[in-house]
Design a protein around this motif. Structure first.
Motif, short mmCIF file in Angstrom:
data_model
loop_
_atom_site.label_atom_id
_atom_site.label_comp_id
_atom_site.label_asym_id
_atom_site.label_seq_id
_atom_site.Cartn_x
_atom_site.Cartn_y
_atom_site.Cartn_z
N ALA A 280 45.29 88.31 163.72
CA ALA A 280 44.85 88.48 165.10
C ALA A 280 44.55 87.13 165.76
O ALA A 280 44.81 86.93 166.96
N ASP A 281 44.00 86.20 164.99
CA ASP A 281 43.73 84.86 165.52
C ASP A 281 45.03 84.15 165.86
O ASP A 281 45.13 83.46 166.87
N LEU A 282 46.05 84.33 165.01
CA LEU A 282 47.36 83.75 165.31
C LEU A 282 47.93 84.33 166.60
O LEU A 282 48.46 83.60 167.45
N ARG A 283 47.82 85.64 166.77
CA ARG A 283 48.31 86.26 168.01
C ARG A 283 47.58 85.71 169.22
O ARG A 283 48.18 85.48 170.28
N ALA A 284 46.28 85.48 169.09
CA ALA A 284 45.51 84.91 170.20
C ALA A 284 45.99 83.50 170.52
O ALA A 284 46.10 83.11 171.70
N ALA A 285 46.30 82.70 169.48
CA ALA A 285 46.81 81.35 169.69
C ALA A 285 48.18 81.40 170.37
O ALA A 285 48.49 80.58 171.24
N GLU A 286 49.01 82.35 169.97
CA GLU A 286 50.32 82.50 170.60
C GLU A 286 50.17 82.88 172.07
O GLU A 286 50.90 82.37 172.94
N ASP A 287 49.23 83.76 172.37
CA ASP A 287 49.00 84.15 173.77
C ASP A 287 48.56 82.95 174.60
O ASP A 287 48.98 82.78 175.75
N GLU A 288 47.70 82.12 174.02
CA GLU A 288 47.23 80.92 174.72
C GLU A 288 48.40 79.98 175.01
O GLU A 288 48.54 79.47 176.13
N LEU A 289 49.26 79.77 174.01
CA LEU A 289 50.42 78.89 174.20
C LEU A 289 51.39 79.47 175.21
O LEU A 289 51.93 78.74 176.06
N ARG A 290 51.61 80.76 175.16
CA ARG A 290 52.53 81.41 176.09
C ARG A 290 52.07 81.21 177.54
O ARG A 290 52.86 80.90 178.43
N GLU A 291 50.77 81.36 177.76
CA GLU A 291 50.23 81.20 179.12
C GLU A 291 50.39 79.76 179.60
O GLU A 291 50.82 79.52 180.73
N VAL A 292 50.07 78.79 178.74
CA VAL A 292 50.16 77.38 179.13
C VAL A 292 51.62 76.98 179.36
O VAL A 292 51.94 76.27 180.33
N ALA A 293 52.51 77.44 178.50
CA ALA A 293 53.93 77.10 178.65
C ALA A 293 54.49 77.63 179.95
O ALA A 293 55.24 76.94 180.65
N ALA A 294 54.13 78.85 180.31
CA ALA A 294 54.62 79.44 181.56
C ALA A 294 54.07 78.70 182.77
O ALA A 294 54.76 78.54 183.79
N ARG A 295 52.84 78.23 182.66
CA ARG A 295 52.19 77.57 183.80
C ARG A 295 52.70 76.15 184.00
O ARG A 295 52.83 75.68 185.14
N THR A 296 53.00 75.44 182.93
CA THR A 296 53.37 74.03 183.05
C THR A 296 54.88 73.79 183.07
O THR A 296 55.35 72.88 183.76
N GLY A 297 55.62 74.57 182.30
CA GLY A 297 57.09 74.41 182.25
C GLY A 297 57.56 73.07 181.74
O GLY A 297 58.68 72.64 181.99
N ARG A 298 56.74 72.37 180.97
CA ARG A 298 57.09 71.03 180.51
C ARG A 298 58.09 71.07 179.35
O ARG A 298 58.03 71.94 178.50
N GLY A 299 59.00 70.08 179.35
CA GLY A 299 60.02 70.00 178.31
C GLY A 299 59.50 69.31 177.07
O GLY A 299 58.88 68.25 177.15
N VAL A 300 59.78 69.90 175.91
CA VAL A 300 59.26 69.40 174.64
C VAL A 300 60.43 69.02 173.73
O VAL A 300 61.34 69.82 173.50
N LEU A 301 60.40 67.80 173.21
CA LEU A 301 61.41 67.31 172.26
C LEU A 301 60.74 67.08 170.92
O LEU A 301 59.73 66.39 170.83
N ALA A 302 61.31 67.66 169.86
CA ALA A 302 60.80 67.44 168.50
C ALA A 302 61.68 66.42 167.80
O ALA A 302 62.91 66.50 167.87
N LEU A 303 61.05 65.47 167.11
CA LEU A 303 61.84 64.42 166.47
C LEU A 303 61.13 63.88 165.24
O LEU A 303 59.95 64.09 165.02
N SER A 304 61.91 63.14 164.45
CA SER A 304 61.39 62.48 163.25
C SER A 304 61.89 61.04 163.24
O SER A 304 63.10 60.79 163.19
N GLY A 305 60.97 60.09 163.32
CA GLY A 305 61.34 58.68 163.33
C GLY A 305 61.88 58.23 161.99
O GLY A 305 61.33 58.55 160.94
N ALA A 306 62.98 57.48 162.03
CA ALA A 306 63.62 56.99 160.80
C ALA A 306 63.74 55.48 160.79
O ALA A 306 64.65 54.93 160.17
#
Length: 282
Positions: free
Chosen positions: A156-182
């Motif tokens: 249930a705590d994980l679902r709450a964290a997902e809901d929080e992220l879903r709300e912020v992502a919808a509100r901000t619409g910011r682009g996220v790039l995942a990477l690993s420095g080599a």
């Protein structure tokens, strides 16, 4: 669950494993061990991968250090005599291809006469399915099933964290790039749908930046200029010890750490999702 009961479990290679009693002495690959620790099964020891050294990577430790779990070093060079002295009842690894354990040669477990469980963390499963499999293994090893409470680390705590992220992502619409420095001249750019956790972020509405066409199933390798050209608003950077810090070519971009080997537990992913939500909202 009584330790005198017979134990059986089918892993993600389709291998049916069994023992005369429920295993109590667990040795695990560090990612699997950290997940089991979160889920209520504390390993007696953990081992690393070929990326790891003689000291446990702080990015991977989760609750292992607090639980005083012994770190044995990289799995491919483990001292089998030491393993035998630790008297494991079961070894738990991960698999990326559904065929072979990732960090330990299966022959080691065979020589010890110990069952080896390999659970998938590859993209043939969704993140929720991966979490379910680790939860099922933990319950088979004696952990209490997850319940519906909102306690930290619960489903249930994980679902709450997902809901929080879903709300912020919808509100901000910011682009996220995942990477690993080599290194100073090279960076690995993550292909979002090749990673179950990044695919889950997309499901939750996070706008992930795709590095575009080119070789590589999980990563597109290029220089830091290529990463800058993608113009991300936020960079998830690989925080493991063997990865290098983001290059100054990405100056002006916000960063937040990402462990591509996050322990597959509700507690670990709830923390990751909340950290990302805060970074997006900043």
């Amino acid at each position: 669950m009584s330790g005198t009961q017979a134990w059986g479990f089918t892993d993600d290679r389709g291998t049916e494993l069994g023992a005369a009693r429920v295993p109590r002495r667990v040795i695990a690959y560090v990612r699997a061990g950290a997940a089991l620790c979160d889920l209520g099964v504390t390993p007696v020891a953990v081992y690393g991968s070929g990326h790891d050294g003689d000291v446990l990577d702080p990015a991977k430790e989760g609750g292992l250090t607090a639980a005083a779990v012994t770190y044995l070093g990289p799995g491919r060079v483990l001292d089998e005599g030491l393993l035998r002295e630790l008297r494991p009842d079961v070894i738990v690894d991960v698999t990326y291809d559904g065929k072979s354990p990732y960090a330990l040669d299966e022959a080691v477990a065979e020589r010890l006469g110990v069952p080896l469980v390999a659970l998938s963390v590859g993209n043939e499963l969704t993140l929720p399915a991966i979490l379910d499999r680790f939860g099922a293994l933990a319950v088979s090893l004696g952990a209490a099933p997850g319940d519906g409470t909102t306690a930290e680390g619960s489903p249930a705590d994980l679902r709450a964290a997902e809901d929080e992220l879903r709300e912020v992502a919808a509100r901000t619409g910011r682009g996220v790039l995942a990477l690993s420095g080599a290194g100073p001249d090279q960076v690995h750019l993550a292909r979002p749908l090749a990673w179950p956790e990044l695919a889950r972020l997309a499901d939750l509405g996070v706008r992930l930046v795709d590095p575009g066409p080119g070789p590589g199933a999980n990563w597109l390798t290029g220089d830091w200029g290529r990463a800058s050209e993608l113009r991300p608003d936020l960079v998830l950077f690989d925080s493991r010890a063997h990865a290098t810090a983001p290059d100054e070519a990405l100056s002006g971009v916000r960063f937040t750490p990402w462990n591509p080997e996050t322990p597959p537990s509700p507690a670990a992913y709830a923390r990751f999702f909340r950290t990302l939500a805060r970074a997006l909202a900043a």
